[in-house]
Write an enzyme that holds these catalytic residues in place. Sequence first.
Site, PDB file in Angstrom:
ATOM      1  N   HIS A  63       0.835  -1.208   0.000  1.00 34.22           N
ATOM      2  CA  HIS A  63       0.000   0.000   0.000  1.00 34.22           C
ATOM      3  C   HIS A  63       0.867   1.254   0.000  1.00 34.22           C
ATOM      4  CE1 HIS A  63      -3.125  -2.616   2.306  1.00 34.22           C
ATOM      5  NE2 HIS A  63      -3.579  -2.460   1.080  1.00 34.22           N
ATOM      6  N   LYS A 117     -17.046  -6.697   7.095  1.00 33.06           N
ATOM      7  CA  LYS A 117     -15.816  -7.444   7.351  1.00 33.06           C
ATOM      8  C   LYS A 117     -15.527  -7.409   8.853  1.00 33.06           C
ATOM      9  CE  LYS A 117     -13.228  -6.817   3.036  1.00 33.06           C
ATOM     10  NZ  LYS A 117     -11.987  -6.291   2.448  1.00 33.06           N
ATOM     11  N   ARG A 137      -2.391  -6.315  -8.255  1.00 33.89           N
ATOM     12  CA  ARG A 137      -1.312  -7.263  -7.977  1.00 33.89           C
ATOM     13  C   ARG A 137      -1.266  -8.385  -8.998  1.00 33.89           C
ATOM     14  NH1 ARG A 137      -3.478  -7.793  -2.044  1.00 33.89           N
ATOM     15  NH2 ARG A 137      -5.255  -7.229  -3.310  1.00 33.89           N
TER      16      ARG A 137
HETATM   17  P1  ADP Z   1      -9.861  -3.512  -0.347  1.00 37.47           P
HETATM   18  O1  ADP Z   1     -10.583  -4.132   0.806  1.00 37.47           O
HETATM   19  O2  ADP Z   1     -10.506  -2.309  -0.931  1.00 37.47           O
HETATM   20  O3  ADP Z   1      -9.362  -4.478  -1.396  1.00 37.47           O
HETATM   21  P2  ADP Z   1      -7.128  -3.294   0.547  1.00 37.47           P
HETATM   22  O4  ADP Z   1      -6.675  -2.530   1.738  1.00 37.47           O
HETATM   23  O5  ADP Z   1      -6.944  -4.780   0.580  1.00 37.47           O
HETATM   24  O6  ADP Z   1      -8.612  -2.865   0.372  1.00 37.47           O
HETATM   25  O7  ADP Z   1      -6.444  -2.732  -0.750  1.00 37.47           O
HETATM   26  C1  ADP Z   1      -6.589  -1.412  -1.165  1.00 37.47           C
HETATM   27  C2  ADP Z   1      -6.003  -1.261  -2.549  1.00 37.47           C
HETATM   28  O8  ADP Z   1      -4.611  -1.529  -2.515  1.00 37.47           O
HETATM   29  C3  ADP Z   1      -6.573  -2.204  -3.610  1.00 37.47           C
HETATM   30  O9  ADP Z   1      -6.604  -1.515  -4.829  1.00 37.47           O
HETATM   31  C4  ADP Z   1      -5.558  -3.312  -3.667  1.00 37.47           C
HETATM   32  O10 ADP Z   1      -5.559  -3.949  -4.930  1.00 37.47           O
HETATM   33  C5  ADP Z   1      -4.274  -2.539  -3.449  1.00 37.47           C
HETATM   34  N1  ADP Z   1      -3.219  -3.368  -2.891  1.00 37.47           N
HETATM   35  C6  ADP Z   1      -3.272  -4.177  -1.816  1.00 37.47           C
HETATM   36  N2  ADP Z   1      -2.083  -4.788  -1.605  1.00 37.47           N
HETATM   37  C7  ADP Z   1      -1.242  -4.341  -2.579  1.00 37.47           C
HETATM   38  C8  ADP Z   1       0.111  -4.619  -2.940  1.00 37.47           C
HETATM   39  N3  ADP Z   1       0.830  -5.494  -2.248  1.00 37.47           N
HETATM   40  N4  ADP Z   1       0.622  -3.980  -4.003  1.00 37.47           N
HETATM   41  C9  ADP Z   1      -0.147  -3.124  -4.708  1.00 37.47           C
HETATM   42  N5  ADP Z   1      -1.420  -2.835  -4.451  1.00 37.47           N
HETATM   43  C10 ADP Z   1      -1.979  -3.430  -3.399  1.00 37.47           C
END
Ligand code: ADP
Length: 171
Positions: A21, A45, A94
């Site tokens: 992130h 969630k 990803r």
């Molecule tokens: P959500 O519940 O909206 O998927 P996340 O916190 O899991 O929320 O992810 C927020 C955003 O960050 C999403 O667009 C996700 O694809 C992206 N994301 C999560 N992990 C990574 C990573 N390791 N590299 C790049 N983008 C990521």
Amino acid sequence: MEKEMKIGIYPGSFDPVTKGHLDIIERSSKMVDKLIVAVLKNSSKSPLFTVEERVSMLKEITKDIPNVEIDSFSGLLVDFAEANNATIIVRGLRAVTDFEYELQMSQTNRIMDENVDTIFLTTSLEYAYLSSSTVKEVAIYGGDVSKFVPSYVVDKIKDKINALNNGGHNE
Ligand code: ADP
């Protein structure tokens, strides 16, 4: 004529924020005048951290990036975008598995609000495998998460797991 400020929103659960992130935050903040990282208040969630805790961790790890602000929201993302004059939604990709859901979301948002566009940043290769849920799983079983999350967050995860093991509850 004065140039209009370009405001982007990076929405997500961030439970907890990972190095993946942070990488997206650093890269996308260079593309806009202001980036709002927005924690979704999602009651369906069951999170490890409360929204306030997630906001506070994000604030701490982004404190040196001047054009990044942290906020939280509930309801429709396009409504939050409009309320903040944001025209860009940032999401990270990803793997192919992210693609279908993300495409559907971005098209739905675009139909609801044609002033908002989603941009996708592909993950930096070293974080391609990384997700908040695997971080939580490793942490709950006592594994070392320092390769996955910023050091400030490592400590917060330790505190949280200890509190939960000692009978604490999370909202
Ligand atoms: P959500 O519940 O909206 O998927 P996340 O916190 O899991 O929320 O992810 C927020 C955003 O960050 C999403 O667009 C996700 O694809 C992206 N994301 C999560 N992990 C990574 C990573 N390791 N590299 C790049 N983008 C990521």
